[in-house]
Design an enzyme around this catalytic site. Structure first.
Site, short mmCIF file in Angstrom:
data_model
loop_
_atom_site.label_atom_id
_atom_site.label_comp_id
_atom_site.label_asym_id
_atom_site.label_seq_id
_atom_site.Cartn_x
_atom_site.Cartn_y
_atom_site.Cartn_z
N HIS A 79 9.36 14.56 -84.99
CA HIS A 79 8.70 13.41 -84.37
C HIS A 79 9.70 12.29 -84.15
CE1 HIS A 79 6.09 9.63 -84.85
NE2 HIS A 79 5.76 10.15 -83.69
N SER A 80 9.74 11.74 -82.94
CA SER A 80 10.46 10.50 -82.66
C SER A 80 11.97 10.64 -82.96
CB SER A 80 9.80 9.37 -83.45
OG SER A 80 10.16 8.12 -82.96
#
Length: 238
Positions: A79-80
């Site tokens: 994520h991210s």
């Protein structure tokens, strides 16, 4: 791929492995093996924080975890910020990975540092906060409302658990041999916020990766865990 899968879920900046707990429960209920480690220097591993903790530290965290469990055919999800980690791990141990999933995450190339992959205005905010309250080596926690988290219960759950993130992870560039390209990539974009990662969705599409969308804010594992878990199961099975 069919049957039982091994998922390794990597959190973004300021978070810990706990951020995935709603998703891990759903994936385990569906009969799969799931790991959601906390990367060195944040959250429950904040006691290991130092200015030397960088991207290569986090890549090593995940390579060591996968090798220690002798995990194979891994669906590696980042994520991210952790998109950078996913790419680095894919380059190191491509033979252990079945797929790499970038969830609203960086899609970096050799020589790319995360800070240079952000829009210029946002990168400027990061640099200012690092220079001031971050003492030159930490990224202070960003506002969750900026990330598209609106429900008070989600804010109450996330807010107290976030910790400053080591700046070196954003300034240390990826060093790749090209082996990461052996691992099929998938991109998931979260569309109900300012969509910082749209250029990365476009980069993924240009590489021929499947690109999926979830109509939620940046923190999909918290704000849309059911939808995300279902999509991850579909991606693993495809």
């Amino acid at each position: 791929m069919s049957g039982r899968h091994v998922f390794v879920l990597l959190h973004g900046a300021w978070h810990g492995g706990w951020a995935w707990q709603h998703v891990t429960a759903l994936l385990r209920e569906a009969g799969h093996e799931v790991h959601s480690p906390t990367l060195t220097g944040v959250s429950d591993r904040a006691h290991l924080l130092s200015p030397q903790v960088g991207l290569s530290t986090h890549i090593e965290d995940v390579v060591a975890l996968i090798e220690a469990h002798d995990a194979r055919d891994v669906v590696l999800v980042g994520h991210s910020y952790a998109g950078q980690v996913v790419t680095g791990v894919a380059d190191r141990i491509p033979d252990r990975l079945a797929k790499r999933v970038h969830l609203d995450a960086f899609v970096g190339d050799d020589g790319d540092a995360a800070i240079d992959l952000l829009p210029e205005r946002i990168a400027g905010h990061y640099r200012e906060s690092v220079a001031g309250p971050g003492f030159g080596w930490l990224i202070p926690v960003r506002s969750l409302s900026v990330l598209g988290v609106e429900e008070q219960s989600d804010l109450d759950w996330l807010g107290p658990r976030l910790t400053p993130h080591p700046w070196l992870t954003y300034t240390e560039p990826l060093r790749l041999t090209g082996k990461a390209d052996q691992v099929p990539g998938v991109f998931i974009e979260c569309t109900d916020w300012m969509r910082v990662f749209t250029p990365h969705a476009e980069r993924a599409a240009a590489r021929g990766w499947p690109v999926h969308e979830i109509a939620t804010g940046h923190e999909a594992m918290v704000t849309a865990p059911g939808q995300l878990a279902e999509l991850l199961l579909d991606i693993a099975a495809a």
